[in-house]
Each structure stands twice: as C-alpha cells, then as structure tokens.
Design a protein around this motif. Structure first.
Motif, mmCIF file in Angstrom:
data_model
loop_
_atom_site.group_PDB
_atom_site.id
_atom_site.type_symbol
_atom_site.label_atom_id
_atom_site.label_comp_id
_atom_site.label_asym_id
_atom_site.label_seq_id
_atom_site.Cartn_x
_atom_site.Cartn_y
_atom_site.Cartn_z
ATOM 1 N N ALA A 119 50.036 -42.015 -22.362
ATOM 2 C CA ALA A 119 51.025 -42.293 -23.400
ATOM 3 C C ALA A 119 52.216 -43.069 -22.850
ATOM 4 C CB ALA A 119 51.498 -40.979 -24.025
ATOM 5 N N ARG A 120 52.611 -42.769 -21.616
ATOM 6 C CA ARG A 120 53.764 -43.445 -21.006
ATOM 7 C C ARG A 120 53.412 -44.831 -20.486
ATOM 8 N NH1 ARG A 120 55.360 -39.318 -16.577
ATOM 9 N NH2 ARG A 120 56.651 -41.086 -15.905
ATOM 10 N N TYR A 121 52.146 -45.041 -20.159
ATOM 11 C CA TYR A 121 51.724 -46.339 -19.606
ATOM 12 C C TYR A 121 50.555 -46.878 -20.443
ATOM 13 C CZ TYR A 121 54.463 -44.864 -15.545
ATOM 14 O OH TYR A 121 55.475 -44.439 -14.710
ATOM 15 N N PRO A 122 50.829 -47.322 -21.661
ATOM 16 C CA PRO A 122 49.722 -47.797 -22.507
ATOM 17 C C PRO A 122 49.074 -49.072 -21.994
ATOM 18 C CG PRO A 122 51.866 -48.260 -23.528
ATOM 19 C CD PRO A 122 52.139 -47.412 -22.327
ATOM 20 N N ASP A 123 49.769 -49.820 -21.141
ATOM 21 C CA ASP A 123 49.226 -51.069 -20.614
ATOM 22 C C ASP A 123 48.456 -50.860 -19.312
ATOM 23 O OD1 ASP A 123 51.620 -50.265 -19.436
ATOM 24 O OD2 ASP A 123 52.126 -52.311 -18.791
ATOM 25 N N VAL A 124 48.278 -49.606 -18.889
ATOM 26 C CA VAL A 124 47.602 -49.286 -17.632
ATOM 27 C C VAL A 124 46.366 -48.448 -17.930
ATOM 28 C CG1 VAL A 124 47.811 -48.069 -15.426
ATOM 29 C CG2 VAL A 124 49.744 -49.389 -16.310
ATOM 30 N N VAL A 125 45.285 -48.735 -17.209
ATOM 31 C CA VAL A 125 44.032 -47.988 -17.356
ATOM 32 C C VAL A 125 43.928 -46.975 -16.222
ATOM 33 C CG1 VAL A 125 41.513 -48.148 -17.407
ATOM 34 C CG2 VAL A 125 42.901 -49.928 -18.484
ATOM 35 N N PHE A 126 43.646 -45.718 -16.579
ATOM 36 C CA PHE A 126 43.425 -44.668 -15.579
ATOM 37 C C PHE A 126 41.960 -44.243 -15.664
ATOM 38 C CE2 PHE A 126 47.821 -44.406 -16.981
ATOM 39 C CZ PHE A 126 48.528 -44.314 -15.781
ATOM 40 N N ARG A 127 41.276 -44.264 -14.539
ATOM 41 C CA ARG A 127 39.879 -43.850 -14.538
ATOM 42 C C ARG A 127 39.516 -43.306 -13.155
ATOM 43 N NH1 ARG A 127 36.878 -49.822 -14.574
ATOM 44 N NH2 ARG A 127 37.090 -50.225 -12.330
ATOM 45 N N PHE A 128 38.429 -42.535 -13.095
ATOM 46 C CA PHE A 128 37.994 -41.957 -11.825
ATOM 47 C C PHE A 128 37.178 -42.976 -11.033
ATOM 48 C CE2 PHE A 128 38.450 -37.854 -14.174
ATOM 49 C CZ PHE A 128 39.397 -37.298 -13.329
ATOM 50 N N GLY A 129 37.217 -42.825 -9.711
ATOM 51 C CA GLY A 129 36.393 -43.619 -8.809
ATOM 52 C C GLY A 129 35.737 -42.704 -7.796
ATOM 53 N N GLY A 130 34.952 -43.266 -6.883
ATOM 54 C CA GLY A 130 34.336 -42.484 -5.811
ATOM 55 C C GLY A 130 33.378 -41.437 -6.336
ATOM 56 N N GLN A 131 33.371 -40.264 -5.680
ATOM 57 C CA GLN A 131 32.454 -39.196 -6.055
ATOM 58 C C GLN A 131 32.759 -38.667 -7.453
ATOM 59 O OE1 GLN A 131 31.537 -36.054 -3.281
ATOM 60 N NE2 GLN A 131 32.027 -37.325 -1.524
ATOM 61 N N ALA A 132 34.035 -38.656 -7.833
ATOM 62 C CA ALA A 132 34.393 -38.183 -9.165
ATOM 63 C C ALA A 132 33.738 -39.053 -10.234
ATOM 64 C CB ALA A 132 35.914 -38.184 -9.333
ATOM 65 N N LYS A 133 33.734 -40.370 -10.031
ATOM 66 C CA LYS A 133 33.094 -41.282 -10.983
ATOM 67 C C LYS A 133 31.585 -41.079 -10.971
ATOM 68 C CE LYS A 133 32.705 -46.236 -12.092
ATOM 69 N NZ LYS A 133 31.233 -46.317 -12.007
ATOM 70 N N GLU A 134 31.015 -40.939 -9.763
ATOM 71 C CA GLU A 134 29.565 -40.728 -9.658
ATOM 72 C C GLU A 134 29.169 -39.423 -10.334
ATOM 73 O OE1 GLU A 134 25.985 -42.476 -8.465
ATOM 74 O OE2 GLU A 134 27.986 -43.229 -7.996
ATOM 75 N N GLN A 135 30.012 -38.399 -10.200
ATOM 76 C CA GLN A 135 29.725 -37.118 -10.850
ATOM 77 C C GLN A 135 29.725 -37.267 -12.367
ATOM 78 O OE1 GLN A 135 32.738 -33.967 -10.769
ATOM 79 N NE2 GLN A 135 31.177 -32.555 -10.026
ATOM 80 N N GLN A 136 30.711 -38.000 -12.884
ATOM 81 C CA GLN A 136 30.755 -38.237 -14.328
ATOM 82 C C GLN A 136 29.527 -38.999 -14.806
ATOM 83 O OE1 GLN A 136 34.482 -40.232 -15.216
ATOM 84 N NE2 GLN A 136 35.406 -38.329 -15.925
ATOM 85 N N ASP A 137 29.159 -40.050 -14.074
ATOM 86 C CA ASP A 137 28.024 -40.877 -14.478
ATOM 87 C C ASP A 137 26.711 -40.099 -14.407
ATOM 88 O OD1 ASP A 137 29.824 -42.902 -14.794
ATOM 89 O OD2 ASP A 137 29.335 -43.923 -12.915
ATOM 90 N N THR A 138 26.616 -39.181 -13.441
ATOM 91 C CA THR A 138 25.369 -38.463 -13.204
ATOM 92 C C THR A 138 25.230 -37.237 -14.084
ATOM 93 O OG1 THR A 138 25.479 -39.199 -10.903
ATOM 94 C CG2 THR A 138 23.917 -37.460 -11.392
ATOM 95 N N ALA A 139 26.353 -36.622 -14.491
ATOM 96 C CA ALA A 139 26.302 -35.355 -15.225
ATOM 97 C C ALA A 139 25.462 -35.473 -16.495
ATOM 98 C CB ALA A 139 27.716 -34.892 -15.561
ATOM 99 N N LEU A 140 25.678 -36.536 -17.274
ATOM 100 C CA LEU A 140 24.927 -36.707 -18.511
ATOM 101 C C LEU A 140 23.446 -36.928 -18.218
ATOM 102 C CD1 LEU A 140 24.915 -36.943 -21.579
ATOM 103 C CD2 LEU A 140 25.427 -39.387 -21.329
ATOM 104 N N ASP A 141 23.155 -37.735 -17.194
ATOM 105 C CA ASP A 141 21.757 -37.977 -16.820
ATOM 106 C C ASP A 141 21.058 -36.673 -16.472
ATOM 107 O OD1 ASP A 141 21.906 -40.648 -17.248
ATOM 108 O OD2 ASP A 141 22.202 -41.205 -15.157
ATOM 109 N N LEU A 142 21.722 -35.847 -15.656
ATOM 110 C CA LEU A 142 21.107 -34.591 -15.245
ATOM 111 C C LEU A 142 20.926 -33.644 -16.428
ATOM 112 C CD1 LEU A 142 22.932 -33.971 -11.837
ATOM 113 C CD2 LEU A 142 20.581 -34.724 -12.190
#
Length: 1022
Positions: free
Chosen positions: A835-858
C-alpha cells in the motif's frame, strides 16, 4: 497364471533366468558411476561480457540493456536476470526445465551475432556458461611454498601439476586461480614522454607494428615452390627496449628513453590465504557422466605421486574433496540398506519359523534390487544418494508380494496338497491382490510426469528405481517364488506350523473384528477423533523446501567499506581469521580478499569488488563433532559481530550445490521497480520487516553502496578546434590508467601480453594524466588538459535486473523457524508495504519462490495420485464401492505422518511430501488384501459377518508381515544420524508414522466400513 505354470514346470529355465539377471546386475553395479546427486542441468545460461574500465552505469546502459532486449525473445525462455558491475555484465537466462541447453546455447549465439552490432567498441567477446551439476568442482587444493611466491609460478605449476592431472581418465578440466600470468610491462614515464612530445598512441602503434611474422608468398624456380616469410617478432625482452618510437630534435627516441620495460607478472585482483599462508588454488572438474569418487581417488593418488618431486618448496595441500562426503554418505546408505535388509529377513524368519520358507522370501530381496542396478546402468544414470535412498525404501516392500504368495501356498500345503499343485493354486488365488497392490504403489508415481522444476529432476530417478524394484518384486513373486516353494517345501512344512503366540494373536484379532462389527458407530467415532486430533499437529510442523546438509562447511562473505583496497581488505581478513581459528572444531580456513579472476564470480551470480572477503571454513565430519553446524555458525556470527569496521556479512552453512542453484539464502524477497531511490527505501523496509520475524538470521538488503569514481569530461567544441576525436582522447586516458595490450611476446617459448600504460607513480592522481598528449587529425598533438576537466562522481558497485527491471534483493537465513512460517509472516505484513509503495513489486525469490511454484504441483500430484489409485483398484475389482472403502486408509496415513514429524521435530519438506505420495500407494495394500479375501470367502458361500471375521483371522499374518517388513526397511532412514541424514530422515519419519497409524486404524476400521457399505449396497438393490 501362465507365467507361474512355466516357472514351476521348468525350474532349470527359471533358475537360469534368475542367475543371468543377477550376473548382469552385479556387473552393472561395478560399472555404475558414484555421485552425490543425479546429474542435472539447471536450465540457466549466463552470458558474461567484459567492458574493461567502464563504470557500472555505462555497462548497464551500453551492454546489459541491449543484451537483455536482444536475448529476451528466445524460445523456451522463462526469466531474464542480470548483474552489472564495474567492467563486466552478466546476463542470466533461465529456460523451461524441458529445454535442451545445447539448443538454447545455439540460439543464444545466433542472437548474439545480431546484438553485438549494437554494443560499443572495446567490449570483450561474450562468454557463455551453462550450469550443470557435473561442472561442480570435485576437488580443491592449495599450492603453497615457504621459499617462493607461488602466485608467480604459473608456468611451472602448469607444466608439473596441471597437465599431469589433466591427463587422468575422467578429468574434465583442471583450473588454477590466484596465479599471476606473465606479462611484459611497458611503464611509460610521464616526464620523459611529455618532454619529447610523444603520445601514448605513438608508443603503442610502434610496438604493435614492430612485432610481426608475416607470410610473403612463395618463390617458384621451376623445380621447387619455396614459401617466403618475414619473421620480425621480438626474440628477447631487451629488443623491445631498443625499439625506436619517434624523433626528438632530429634524434631517434628509443623506448628505453621514455619507458621502463619489465618482464614481470600481472597484478592479481585478489589475495588468497590458507591457514594464514598465501596460496594459489587449483580445482578439478570431472567429465559429464564420470564417477566422482573414482576421479577424486585418481586425483588424490596422482597428487601423492607429484608432491615429492615438486621443486622450489611447493606443496599441495587439499582444501576440499567432494568424494569424502559422498563416500561417507553412500557408506551410511549402504549400512542402512544392510540393516533394513537384515531386519526384513529377521521379521520373515520370526513369523514363518521355517528356514526354507524364509529363504524363499529372502531371495526376492536381492533379486529385485539387482535388477534395479541393471536398469540404472542401461539408462545411463549414476548411483547416488537419491537412487540408494529409493532402494532402501523398496527393501521392505519388495518382499511383500512374495510373503503373500508364500503364506497362501503354505496354507494349501498344510491341507495336504502336493507342492506343485499348492504353488500353482496358492499363487493363482492371490495373484489379483498382489497385482492390484503393486499397481497402486507403482501407479502413484505416474503423476510425477506432470511435475517440472528441480523436484522432477532430482526425484525422477527415485521414482524410476522404486517402479523397477516393485515391478521386479511382482515378477519374482509369481515366477521365482512358486518355483522355489514347489521344490523346497513339503506338505505340512509351511507357515501353518506357527507358534501358539501368533495363533492367539490371530484369534484375538478375530474377536476384535467381531466386536468392531457389532459396535461400528463407536469405531467410526474413534477414527473421526483420531483424524480430528491430527489437525492439531499441523500447527507444530514447519514447512521447508529442501533440508540443509551438514557437510561441515561454513561460508562467510564479509563486506568492508566500498573503495577499500585489496591489501587493506586482506589485513582485515587476517584479523578476523585469527579469531575464527579459536573455534575448536575448525580444521581448514581458506580466505580470499578481492575479486575473482576471468569474471568467474560474475558468471556464478556473485557480487565482485576489492571490498569483499570470502571465508571458507571446514569443521570436520558430523560424526566427529559434538556440535551441529548451525551451532558452530553462531560462533562465526559472534566473531563477525564483534569485528569493528565491517559494513555487512552473510553466512551460509551446509551443502552449497542445490542451495546455490536456487539463490543462496532460503528466504529471499525481491523488490522491483524503475526508480532506484524508491527501490532502496522499499528494500530497507523489507529488511526491517524480516528482522522482526522470529527465527531469521543474517538479514541483509543487497542495496549496493555507491562507489566514488573520477569522471573525465571532454569539451567537444575545443576538441573540434584542436582536431582531437573523443575516441582518441578516451583511448589515451584508458591506456594511461588501465593499460592496453598492444601485442604479444612469443620469444623464448613463451606467449605473453605486452601492456603499455603509465608507470604507477604517474597514475596515482588523474590530474597528471592531463599532461598527456592526444593525437590530432588536423595538427600537432594536444594536451588533454586543454579540452577536458576532471570531476568526481558516484556509481553503484552492482546493478541487478530481473525481467528487465531494476531489482534489489533482501535475504535471510533461518534458525528455529521454517521457510513456510517465515514466508507466511512476511506475506501478512507485506500488505502494508504494497500500500505504501504501489509503484514497487514485492515477490519471493530463491527457495521461497521455488517452494511457492512447487507447492501447487505437488498438491495436484497428490490429488491425481489418490484419484489414480482409486481408478486402478476400481478397474481391478470391477467395482466402485470396494475401492471406496479401501481409500479410507489414506487419511490416516497423513495423520501418522504429521504426528511423527511433530514428535521428532522435523519440518515437512519436499522429501516428506514425496513420502506422503508414496504412502498413498502403500497403505491401501493391507485393505486390498482384506477386501479381496472377503470377496473370495463370500464367493465360496460364507455369510458376510463370518467372511469378514474369518478373513481378519486368516489374513492378519501376511498383513503384519508386509507392514512390519516395510517399516523395518524405512526404520534405518528414520533413525539415521550419519552423513547426509538430513536428506532421508524426513521421508523415513513420514513413512514410518504413516504406516504405523494407518495400519493400526485400518485393521479395525476397514472391516467395519466394508460391512456398512455392503448392507447399504444390499438395501439399494432392494
């Protein structure tokens, strides 16, 4: 079954098939390469482009952005990231996991041919690096000497060490670092060149023009054709000093009059030490598909041969050997395999109490595993931690089918049937049940084809081995087992002679089943309560992606103020090292201050700079220490926190291989946007949030500090009046400060660069360079000070891009918190940041991103696995209701798994999830045996209640045997504590808990449910 009849009627043929398979399997085992992981390609290609002397701003605008735009349209491309530093651009192209990197590399080279037309002059040719686990070094060693500076002995080391090791079979490459190449330095004296009115360009051109070897055609005299050549290359360094580079007052000016010519070595961009001594380093890479352990052994043996014969006091000191951890890990797995196999055999003997009958079942164990070795060899796989873990998991399951067949055959023998008839009839009766149970267990792996990413690559081999061994066990149970029983067992010699204890247990279970049938509501209530209570355990179990291996390694990156020179960084590093040596478990301490050579660090995605210090610590094997690697890492953190003058530090523990492929720290938050100042502000806010999350360690925002730089601004109007071009002026400054390689000296059997630049005392201040003359196209040379001014400026030391946007990363290690819980807590607090930084994108990287991508597949795989198991059973039973009853065993497997994980304090990760998927195919087997036999009893005319109770009494023994043998197989995994236990303990604990709870509950629940559904079916039929 036709195959059973062939096996029983032709015992010699059956035995020959078994022996031939065994011989070929053992031969394949002796040829299988040994490695830590299955060989995999991380679908990433890095394109590294050097732009010597350019600031990070210039490299970003002129090199990185054109490359990102030109390469961002390649087929199969998933993500484009980049790292821009002073003088170097590294663009990382991540492709889909099914992409062939060879094809991708060809596409990249084709695209580079077009992009290079837009790149500035002076860049180096782009270099491509492909990521593959086979390229990971397998052996590190330091070269030290007490008598000479080993960093200047590159030629000697290459001839006496590197080339010798390179010739070993299986060695892919041997590379040296921290070795200064030989160079001829032409250090121009500013006063002398200014007084004689010469330019650096004249000196450089004279050197290049006077060092040639040119073919000049040939002479034809009618009889011979004689080639003509003009060999005019320098034969000695002294010849270079005699070169005439110009005229002054009518006299020739020799190079020695204006410059010092030295045969020397290039100044290294780093300083490396091992236990306080300056070293050079070599590392060995194996060939793709090579045996890591064998290659490392050969390297160690050759090093032992070479070392005594090295001159100049040079010694080779091993730093790291990948084969040591692999050998310890594999030895641990072999012990687990042996213990599991021994436990399985003991269980069989304890239940059957007949040596011959037990021998029949025990033969199925090595037979199935040996076939797996043969198939691994034929598929070109390696023998590694994953494939061995699969075999350990299969140990308890491969005898299940033979146990069921043997137990049924012995019942017929005890009724007085002949061995051949008993073997054929007994196998035929249970053939459907064992085929159904094996098919459900094998079928659970079919949805694995829908998984992509690292999980698919890493555990595809596990599924392959399990499928092969289980199918082999099914073939063995209907082929070899009946043949052996028809020859080894006699009427009355089977398992019916069981001791009174087992008979009493069977009778007690029969009575318990009868009670459960009368009190079905109470059984359902207890089962529901157990299932509901298991939900509470979910709050006590953390969620991770991959476990951390305790390899005895701790790696620390320390940052001192930007602009710190190499020597000062090395001094700080030695001060830290003195305190690190006080840690009692420390065995080796390797330190590097400064940048890597040949942009190697940039290719690996690392930040480079003279202000960075790398520490690589080894603390011995896990079974030789009382403390774990995380506890030791806290001591390292304490040392770094107590050191004054550090800007920041980062610590990583355990295995660097897979973690390095996914971004280093497990929890990484990426902050993307276009406005650099806003990004920095947002990154620091993310850093604050992560520091407030319990269990995070080493939280650091990778916000690059701006490095001071000196900018030479050119006045174009004055330049045009003087006839000087911007290119000519820039080249003068570049040659003076950085140096220019103008030619190569190939005399005396060497091939080294000749570098022209101002001598060191003339380039310590940029205002001196203003006295240099720049060539003019319209008149005499003009001093740089006449058309330039010097200003100070700032440029970030590194600029990261992701998806062609600037990105800053904030990373955190975890201790006492799981990756899942930390990620969820950040997401909870991230709403305010967005909300404070609407012009900035926040997202996970590394293992956290891989975990997110893999969780649905599993989750999809688990759902498909359950659905496929039900469909397989429905097809085999020709009923939708019976498999529905059997599937009630599955939820209690999940209950037991999470309960076991919470009791032992293990987090739920990808490996545990894999165990959960396997349980779906395993826990239904007991229910299949019960339901199938109940149906058989009813077809023979037995009433429903009597059939259920009689089935419970008759089938308890094979159910207990198969369950306990499976538990015995995974027990060594669940309680292992040696090298690499972090990898297989989660899957062992998951399967152990799931099997125990599911078996205990379903032995009572399934009979009760069967009766209820049968009554419902009867009423429905009217």
């Amino acid at each position: 079954m036709k195959v059973t009849e062939i096996a029983v009627r032709r015992p010699v043929f059956t035995l020959v098939v078994y022996l031939a398979t065994t011989v070929f399997g053992l031969f394949a085992l002796s040829r299988l390469p040994l490695d830590l992981y299955p060989e995999m390609e991380d679908p990433v290609v890095s394109v590294v482009t050097g732009y010597p002397g350019a600031s990070s701003w210039d490299v970003e605008e002129k090199v990185t952005k054109p490359l990102e735009k030109g390469l961002g349209i390649l087929p199969g491309l998933k993500e484009v990231t980049s790292k821009t530093m002073e003088g170097v651009s590294a663009v990382f192209l991540k492709f889909q996991y099914d992409t062939s990197l060879d094809d991708a590399a060809a596409d990249i080279r084709n695209a580079l041919d077009w992009v290079e037309r837009t790149l500035p002059d002076g860049i180096e040719d782009p270099i491509l690096f492909k990521f593959n686990t086979a390229y990971f070094p397998i052996y590190f060693a330091a070269l030290v000497s007490d008598t000479v500076d080993v960093t200047t002995e590159g030629t000697y080391l290459d001839e006496h060490v590197i080339q010798d090791l390179q010739s070993l079979p299986g060695v892919g490459s041997v590379q040296m670092f921290h070795v200064a190449p030989e160079e001829v330095h032409v250090d121009v004296r500013l006063d002398d060149i200014e007084r004689r009115g010469l330019t650096l360009t004249q000196v450089a051109q004279a050197l290049a023009a006077s060092n040639v070897s040119m073919p000049a055609g040939k002479v034809e005299d009618g009889r011979y054709d004689l080639p003509v050549r003009v060999p005019a290359e320098y034969r000695a360094v002294d010849e270079i000093s005699d070169l005439v580079v110009g005229l002054w007052e009518g006299q020739p000016v020799h190079l020695r009059d204006v410059a010092d010519v030295r045969d020397t070595h290039r100044r290294l961009p780093n300083i490396a030490t091992l236990d306080g001594r300056t070293v050079s380093v070599l590392f060995v890479q194996k060939q793709s598909g090579g045996n890591t352990v064998e290659v490392a052994r050969a390297v160690r043996a050759r090093v032992a041969e070479i070392a005594p014969h090295l001159a100049r006091g040079i010694r080779i000191v091993p730093i790291w050997d990948a084969s040591e951890f692999i050998e310890s890990l594999v030895a641990n797995l072999y012990r687990s395999l042996a213990v599991g196999g021994a436990l399985v055999v003991l269980v069989v003997i304890a239940f059957l109490r007949r040596v011959r009958a037990s021998l029949v079942v025990a033969v199925a164990l090595p037979g199935s595993l040996i076939i797996a070795f043969l198939m691994l060899y034929l598929k070109g796989y390696t023998l590694n931690a994953v494939s061995l873990m699969a075999m350990i998991l299969a140990v308890g399951m491969v005898v299940d089918n033979s146990i069921v067949v043997l137990e049924n055959i012995t019942r017929h023998l005890d009724r007085g049937r002949a061995p051949v008839e008993a073997s054929l009839r007994g196998t035929r009766e249970v053939g459907l049940a064992i085929t159904a149970s094996t098919t459900t267990t094998v079928g659970i792996f079919l949805p694995m084809i829908f998984v992509s990413g690292l999980v698919s690559i890493l555990f595809g081999q596990l599924a392959f081995v399990l499928v092969i061994t289980l199918v082999a066990s099914l073939v063995t149970s209907v082929f070899l087992t009946p043949m052996m029983t028809s020859r080894l067992l006699k009427p009355g010699s089977g398992a019916a002679g069981a001791p009174g204890f087992l008979e009493r247990v069977e009778s007690a279970y029969g009575r318990l089943t009868a009670w459960a049938l009368r009190h079905r509501r109470a059984v359902y209530a207890v089962a529901t309560a157990v299932l509901a209570a298991s939900v509470l355990t979910l709050t006590r179990v953390g969620f991770d992606f991959l476990p951390l291996f305790d390899t005895g390694e701790v790696r620390a990156t320390v940052e001192v103020p930007v602009g710190t020179g190499i020597e000062e960084s090395a001094r700080v590093a030695e001060g830290i090292a003195q305190h690190l040596r006080d840690i009692p478990e420390l065995e080796r301490l390797y330190v590097q201050a400064g940048e890597s050579e040949s942009a190697w660090g940039a290719a690996m995605g690392q930040t480079e700079g003279t202000h960075l210090i790398q520490f690589h610590m080894q603390f011995g094997k896990v079974d030789r220490r009382e403390r774990g690697i995380r506890e030791i890492a806290e001591d390292v953190r304490r040392v770094l926190r107590d050191t004054d003058g550090l800007v920041g530090h980062d610590i990583q523990v355990g295995d660097p291989g897979l973690g390095g492929m996914m971004g280093g720290k497990p929890l990484v938050v990426e902050v993307l946007g276009s406005h650099y100042d806003r990004l920095k502000e947002a990154a620091h806010e993310v850093e604050r949030v992560l520091k407030g999350i319990e269990g995070t360690r080493d939280v650091a925002a990778e916000v690059p500090y701006e490095k001071p730089e000196v900018q030479v601004h050119l006045d174009r109007r004055r330049m045009s009046l003087l006839g000087v071009t911007a290119l000519q002026a820039s080249e003068v400054v570049r040659t003076a400060m950085l140096g220019t390689t103008v030619t190569r000296f190939r005399g005396q059997g060497r091939d080294i660069e000749v570098v022209v630049r101002l001598r060191e005392e003339d380039r310590d201040r940029l205002d001196k360079v203003g006295r240099l003359l720049a060539p003019s196209v319209t008149g005499p040379p003009a001093p740089l000070r006449n058309f330039s001014r010097v200003e100070s400026g700032f440029a970030p030391i590194v600029i990261d891009h992701s998806s062609q946007m600037r990105v800053l990363r904030v990373g955190a290690n975890l201790s006492g918190a799981s990756l899942g819980s930390a990620s969820r807590e950040f997401e909870r607090q991230a709403a305010d940041l967005r909300a404070r930084y609407p012009d900035v994108v926040f997202r996970f990287g590394g293992q956290a991103k891989e975990q997110q991508d893999t969780a649905l597949d599993l989750a999809v795989i688990l759902f498909l696995g359950v659905l496929l198991t039900y469909f397989i059973m429905a097809a085999q039973f020709e009923s939708f209701l019976d498999p529905f009853v059997i599937m009630f065993a599955v939820p209690f497997a999940f209950t037991g798994s999470f309960l076991a994980l919470s009791l032992v304090g293990e987090n739920f990760n990808v490996l545990a999830f894999l165990g959960l998927i396997m349980l779906v195919g395993i826990v239904v087997n007991n229910a299949i045996v019960l339901v199938d036999y109940i149906a058989l009893m009813r077809r023979e005319g037995m009433p429903l209640h009597e059939a259920v109770v009689e089935t419970a009494r008759r089938r308890l023994r094979p159910i207990l045997m198969t369950t306990i043998t499976t538990i015995a197989g995974v027990l060594p995994l669940a309680w292992s504590s040696g090298e690499g236990y972090e990898m297989w303990r989660p899957i062992g604990v998951t399967m152990l808990g799931g099997l125990l709870v599911s078996s205990l509950v379903t032995l009572v629940l399934i009979p009760a449910l069967y009766v209820s559904f049968e009554r419902f079916r009867t009423r429905a039929r009217g």
